[in-house]
Design a protein around this motif. Sequence first.
Motif, mmCIF file in Angstrom:
data_model
loop_
_atom_site.group_PDB
_atom_site.id
_atom_site.type_symbol
_atom_site.label_atom_id
_atom_site.label_comp_id
_atom_site.label_asym_id
_atom_site.label_seq_id
_atom_site.Cartn_x
_atom_site.Cartn_y
_atom_site.Cartn_z
ATOM 1 N N ASP A 36 -3.960 -5.368 -5.604
ATOM 2 C CA ASP A 36 -3.953 -5.702 -4.016
ATOM 3 C C ASP A 36 -5.463 -5.734 -3.634
ATOM 4 O O ASP A 36 -5.826 -6.719 -2.925
ATOM 5 C CB ASP A 36 -2.995 -4.905 -3.472
ATOM 6 C CG ASP A 36 -2.443 -5.466 -2.011
ATOM 7 O OD1 ASP A 36 -3.207 -6.399 -1.615
ATOM 8 O OD2 ASP A 36 -1.553 -4.960 -1.488
ATOM 9 N N ASN A 37 -5.994 -4.792 -3.569
ATOM 10 C CA ASN A 37 -7.192 -4.575 -2.551
ATOM 11 C C ASN A 37 -8.368 -5.078 -3.522
ATOM 12 O O ASN A 37 -9.293 -5.651 -2.810
ATOM 13 C CB ASN A 37 -7.727 -3.011 -2.576
ATOM 14 C CG ASN A 37 -6.848 -2.575 -1.313
ATOM 15 O OD1 ASN A 37 -6.732 -2.979 -0.159
ATOM 16 N ND2 ASN A 37 -5.803 -1.522 -1.481
ATOM 17 N N TYR A 40 -7.834 -8.697 -2.724
ATOM 18 C CA TYR A 40 -8.170 -9.151 -1.414
ATOM 19 C C TYR A 40 -9.683 -9.238 -1.184
ATOM 20 O O TYR A 40 -10.328 -10.285 -0.575
ATOM 21 C CB TYR A 40 -7.736 -8.284 -0.566
ATOM 22 C CG TYR A 40 -8.018 -8.206 0.840
ATOM 23 C CD1 TYR A 40 -7.598 -9.271 1.698
ATOM 24 C CD2 TYR A 40 -9.078 -7.519 1.416
ATOM 25 C CE1 TYR A 40 -7.814 -9.341 3.327
ATOM 26 C CE2 TYR A 40 -9.472 -7.664 2.670
ATOM 27 C CZ TYR A 40 -8.916 -8.792 3.666
ATOM 28 O OH TYR A 40 -9.488 -9.056 4.870
ATOM 29 N N THR A 41 -10.467 -8.168 -1.855
ATOM 30 C CA THR A 41 -11.853 -7.899 -1.439
ATOM 31 C C THR A 41 -12.526 -9.510 -2.281
ATOM 32 O O THR A 41 -13.408 -9.986 -1.609
ATOM 33 C CB THR A 41 -12.476 -6.687 -2.341
ATOM 34 O OG1 THR A 41 -11.798 -5.672 -1.625
ATOM 35 C CG2 THR A 41 -13.857 -6.843 -2.011
ATOM 36 N N ALA A 62 -5.229 -14.258 2.986
ATOM 37 C CA ALA A 62 -5.727 -13.558 1.740
ATOM 38 C C ALA A 62 -5.067 -12.136 1.294
ATOM 39 O O ALA A 62 -4.878 -11.824 0.273
ATOM 40 C CB ALA A 62 -7.192 -13.287 1.731
ATOM 41 N N SER A 63 -4.716 -11.588 2.332
ATOM 42 C CA SER A 63 -4.034 -10.247 2.484
ATOM 43 C C SER A 63 -2.633 -10.668 1.852
ATOM 44 O O SER A 63 -2.099 -9.702 0.808
ATOM 45 C CB SER A 63 -3.844 -9.412 3.836
ATOM 46 O OG SER A 63 -3.203 -8.279 3.496
ATOM 47 N N ALA A 66 -3.030 -11.497 -2.110
ATOM 48 C CA ALA A 66 -3.060 -10.407 -2.874
ATOM 49 C C ALA A 66 -2.010 -9.455 -2.719
ATOM 50 O O ALA A 66 -1.696 -8.930 -4.125
ATOM 51 C CB ALA A 66 -4.499 -9.530 -2.273
ATOM 52 N N THR A 67 -1.188 -9.145 -1.889
ATOM 53 C CA THR A 67 -0.181 -8.285 -1.709
ATOM 54 C C THR A 67 0.983 -8.976 -2.766
ATOM 55 O O THR A 67 1.757 -8.264 -3.337
ATOM 56 C CB THR A 67 0.247 -7.970 -0.336
ATOM 57 O OG1 THR A 67 -0.640 -7.365 0.295
ATOM 58 C CG2 THR A 67 1.538 -7.079 -0.234
ATOM 59 N N ALA A 110 -0.565 -6.419 6.352
ATOM 60 C CA ALA A 110 -1.255 -7.619 6.915
ATOM 61 C C ALA A 110 -1.343 -7.193 8.412
ATOM 62 O O ALA A 110 -2.291 -7.736 8.928
ATOM 63 C CB ALA A 110 -0.534 -8.876 6.754
ATOM 64 N N ASP A 128 -11.781 -3.695 7.084
ATOM 65 C CA ASP A 128 -10.861 -4.444 6.391
ATOM 66 C C ASP A 128 -10.003 -3.317 5.375
ATOM 67 O O ASP A 128 -8.731 -3.315 5.236
ATOM 68 C CB ASP A 128 -11.044 -5.782 5.687
ATOM 69 C CG ASP A 128 -11.199 -6.856 6.665
ATOM 70 O OD1 ASP A 128 -11.005 -6.613 8.105
ATOM 71 O OD2 ASP A 128 -11.400 -7.876 6.297
ATOM 72 N N ASN A 129 -10.827 -2.802 4.610
ATOM 73 C CA ASN A 129 -10.188 -2.004 3.505
ATOM 74 C C ASN A 129 -9.614 -0.620 4.084
ATOM 75 O O ASN A 129 -8.723 -0.405 3.699
ATOM 76 C CB ASN A 129 -11.352 -1.702 2.310
ATOM 77 C CG ASN A 129 -11.249 -2.865 1.679
ATOM 78 O OD1 ASN A 129 -10.234 -3.473 1.070
ATOM 79 N ND2 ASN A 129 -12.521 -3.225 1.367
ATOM 80 N N ARG A 132 -6.426 -1.958 5.619
ATOM 81 C CA ARG A 132 -5.481 -2.244 4.494
ATOM 82 C C ARG A 132 -4.965 -0.935 3.829
ATOM 83 O O ARG A 132 -3.682 -1.076 3.631
ATOM 84 C CB ARG A 132 -6.121 -3.179 3.565
ATOM 85 C CG ARG A 132 -6.260 -4.825 4.057
ATOM 86 C CD ARG A 132 -6.906 -5.418 3.143
ATOM 87 N NE ARG A 132 -6.358 -5.273 1.735
ATOM 88 C CZ ARG A 132 -4.972 -5.818 1.381
ATOM 89 N NH1 ARG A 132 -4.015 -6.455 1.891
ATOM 90 N NH2 ARG A 132 -4.450 -5.630 -0.154
#
Length: 155
Positions: A36-37, A40-41, A62-63, A66-67, A110, A128-129, A132
């Motif tokens: 996921d992370n 996202y990154t 994007a979140s 990725a999720t 999100a 952001d991280n 998240r």
Amino acid sequence: MSVIASLALRMRGVIRGIWREAAMFGTVGALAFVLDNGGYTLLVFGLPGAGGGPMRAAPVQASVMATGVATVFSWLANRYWTYRQRHRENVARELALFTFVNIIGMAITAGTVLLSRQLLGLDSALSDNVARTSGWALATWFRFFTYRRYVFIPA
């Protein structure tokens, strides 16, 4: 045997069972977290020195993407490893419940990005991280208890 001793033995058995389940769930969750992370990154910030990812202008979407990928991995790993003795005969119903629970979890994750970006005005990779990761932690607690209660029920 006294009521208190009987209750203590029963609680020890329950805790031992939950501990094993939580460790397996945590392993799946850790791998899904990396998917996921990491996804996202890469989507938002790209590879180092690349000047940004393909979804740099759409961090919330994007979140969600990725999720979503991490969710598919998580269902397969939880169904066939963590809860292999508890999964339902009706795969479609189980998957529908799992998806519903994960949509709520996805909204939690999100939502923390949305709050960080819109309310706090933060837009760095670190912020952001952090947002998240906070959302992921909240969503993980929610998922663990709802999987046990509603999704992967004893056969």
